[in-house]
Write a protein that holds these residues in place. Structure first.
Motif, mmCIF file in Angstrom:
data_model
loop_
_atom_site.group_PDB
_atom_site.id
_atom_site.type_symbol
_atom_site.label_atom_id
_atom_site.label_comp_id
_atom_site.label_asym_id
_atom_site.label_seq_id
_atom_site.Cartn_x
_atom_site.Cartn_y
_atom_site.Cartn_z
ATOM 1 N N TYR A 125 29.309 44.485 14.349
ATOM 2 C CA TYR A 125 30.153 44.901 15.460
ATOM 3 C C TYR A 125 29.952 44.300 16.680
ATOM 4 O O TYR A 125 31.093 44.284 17.400
ATOM 5 C CB TYR A 125 30.240 46.702 15.686
ATOM 6 N N ILE A 126 29.111 43.909 16.945
ATOM 7 C CA ILE A 126 28.727 43.299 18.150
ATOM 8 C C ILE A 126 28.796 41.726 17.840
ATOM 9 O O ILE A 126 29.267 40.787 18.659
ATOM 10 C CB ILE A 126 27.278 43.440 18.815
ATOM 11 N N GLY A 127 28.089 41.041 16.942
ATOM 12 C CA GLY A 127 28.207 39.651 16.379
ATOM 13 C C GLY A 127 29.332 39.412 15.756
ATOM 14 O O GLY A 127 29.646 38.070 15.782
ATOM 15 N N ASP A 128 29.923 40.267 15.409
ATOM 16 C CA ASP A 128 31.306 39.940 14.653
ATOM 17 C C ASP A 128 31.142 39.278 13.423
ATOM 18 O O ASP A 128 32.002 38.436 12.838
ATOM 19 C CB ASP A 128 32.302 39.347 15.562
ATOM 20 N N PHE A 129 30.167 39.208 12.628
ATOM 21 C CA PHE A 129 29.887 38.674 11.431
ATOM 22 C C PHE A 129 30.522 39.655 10.223
ATOM 23 O O PHE A 129 30.701 40.841 10.243
ATOM 24 C CB PHE A 129 28.492 38.651 10.989
ATOM 25 N N SER A 130 31.114 38.984 9.420
ATOM 26 C CA SER A 130 31.887 39.410 8.106
ATOM 27 C C SER A 130 30.612 40.033 7.354
ATOM 28 O O SER A 130 29.481 39.645 7.591
ATOM 29 C CB SER A 130 32.643 38.398 7.360
ATOM 30 N N GLU A 131 30.825 40.817 6.342
ATOM 31 C CA GLU A 131 30.031 41.223 5.321
ATOM 32 C C GLU A 131 29.054 40.231 4.645
ATOM 33 O O GLU A 131 28.132 40.299 4.565
ATOM 34 C CB GLU A 131 30.289 42.677 4.454
ATOM 35 N N ALA A 132 30.135 39.450 4.174
ATOM 36 C CA ALA A 132 29.543 38.345 3.550
ATOM 37 C C ALA A 132 28.544 37.453 4.411
ATOM 38 O O ALA A 132 27.509 36.970 3.922
ATOM 39 C CB ALA A 132 30.592 37.338 2.962
ATOM 40 N N ILE A 134 27.017 38.351 6.701
ATOM 41 C CA ILE A 134 25.843 39.217 7.250
ATOM 42 C C ILE A 134 24.613 39.075 5.683
ATOM 43 O O ILE A 134 23.592 38.775 6.043
ATOM 44 C CB ILE A 134 25.796 40.812 7.394
ATOM 45 N N ALA A 135 25.353 39.375 4.707
ATOM 46 C CA ALA A 135 24.431 39.157 3.385
ATOM 47 C C ALA A 135 23.846 37.934 3.216
ATOM 48 O O ALA A 135 22.734 37.690 2.878
ATOM 49 C CB ALA A 135 25.605 39.510 2.428
ATOM 50 N N ASP A 136 24.537 36.792 3.507
ATOM 51 C CA ASP A 136 24.086 35.444 3.573
ATOM 52 C C ASP A 136 23.030 35.164 4.511
ATOM 53 O O ASP A 136 21.963 34.596 4.092
ATOM 54 C CB ASP A 136 25.180 34.504 3.651
ATOM 55 N N GLN A 139 19.858 37.342 3.918
ATOM 56 C CA GLN A 139 19.533 37.255 2.244
ATOM 57 C C GLN A 139 19.598 38.371 1.397
ATOM 58 O O GLN A 139 18.334 38.828 0.907
ATOM 59 C CB GLN A 139 18.026 36.383 2.287
ATOM 60 N N CYS A 140 20.503 39.073 1.379
ATOM 61 C CA CYS A 140 20.632 40.254 0.551
ATOM 62 C C CYS A 140 22.009 40.176 -0.017
ATOM 63 O O CYS A 140 23.083 39.077 0.408
ATOM 64 C CB CYS A 140 20.425 41.513 1.277
ATOM 65 N N SER A 141 22.508 41.153 -0.902
ATOM 66 C CA SER A 141 23.864 41.212 -1.551
ATOM 67 C C SER A 141 24.979 41.871 -0.625
ATOM 68 O O SER A 141 24.447 42.416 0.342
ATOM 69 C CB SER A 141 23.793 42.033 -2.705
ATOM 70 N N VAL A 142 26.147 41.565 -0.735
ATOM 71 C CA VAL A 142 27.194 42.135 -0.014
ATOM 72 C C VAL A 142 27.097 43.569 -0.314
ATOM 73 O O VAL A 142 27.288 44.433 0.620
ATOM 74 C CB VAL A 142 28.608 41.446 -0.448
ATOM 75 N N GLY A 143 26.828 44.176 -1.487
ATOM 76 C CA GLY A 143 26.744 45.587 -1.636
ATOM 77 C C GLY A 143 25.849 46.316 -0.957
ATOM 78 O O GLY A 143 25.800 47.352 -0.257
ATOM 79 N N SER A 147 26.389 49.353 1.825
ATOM 80 C CA SER A 147 25.802 50.161 1.704
ATOM 81 C C SER A 147 24.913 50.773 3.093
ATOM 82 O O SER A 147 24.925 51.741 3.489
ATOM 83 C CB SER A 147 24.635 50.424 0.418
ATOM 84 N N GLN A 148 24.351 49.652 3.889
ATOM 85 C CA GLN A 148 23.468 49.788 4.901
ATOM 86 C C GLN A 148 24.601 50.083 5.975
ATOM 87 O O GLN A 148 24.243 50.862 6.936
ATOM 88 C CB GLN A 148 22.826 48.651 5.286
#
Length: 173
Positions: A125-132, A134-136, A139-143, A147-148
């Motif tokens: 919400y502040i960095g305006d990163f997409s879920e993908a 953020i995952a990248d 270094q975690c999954s989009v799921g 969930s987080q």
């Protein structure tokens, strides 16, 4: 060897967004800028010494969040020590009390989240990163990110409701 032009492009594309993320996590503009600059130095020095970085943006985001965590731990310790020796707190003259209370409640709700939830919420919400993204970067999954985010939004919403502060965190973002 560092590709100077690519590094400048990385700086231009990531600096402001990462400063916003660090600022929300730290509530201090100068510390946030210092944290981001430290992260850029880590990337630069790693590449200068021959390290192979698969995702510069991901490495940079992780560096910022790690630096912020360390700074937050240090500040928390300083607050505890200061509260022992200086239990009173002067208030700033001219503060609009309602704004100060709302800001305090929001920051308190953010700080009350577990570190992982707080990080993904701020990145989203502040960095305006997409879920993908953020995952990248984390270094975690989009799921895991989804969930987080879901848990973070629920905890954040409940903390704001308990404090009496109104507001919402989008469930469909």
């Amino acid at each position: 060897m560092v590709d100077e032009y690519a590094f400048v492009d990385l700086f231009r594309s990531e600096y402001a967004r990462l400063c916003r993320v660090a600022f929300v996590l730290l509530s201090d503009r100068e510390l946030a800028e210092d944290a981001v600059m430290e992260a850029f130095l880590r990337v630069y020095n790693a590449e200068r010494t021959g390290a192979s970085i698969e995702s510069r943006a991901g490495y940079l985001t992780r560096a910022v969040t790690n630096i912020v965590k360390n700074l937050s731990r240090r500040r928390q310790l300083e607050r505890r020590v200061n509260s022992l020796f200086f239990p009173w707190r002067p208030t700033a003259a001219g503060d609009d009390i309602a704004d100060v209370v709302v800001e305090r409640d929001i920051l308190s709700a953010l700080r009350g989240l577990p570190a992982g939830q707080r990080t993904v919420l701020v990145l989203r919400y502040i960095g305006d990163f997409s879920e993908a993204e953020i995952a990248d970067r984390m270094q975690c999954s989009v799921g895991t990110v989804k969930s987080q985010l879901h848990k973070a939004r629920n905890h954040f919403r409940h903390a704001l409701e308990r404090s009496g502060t109104t507001g919402s965190v989008g469930e469909n973002d």
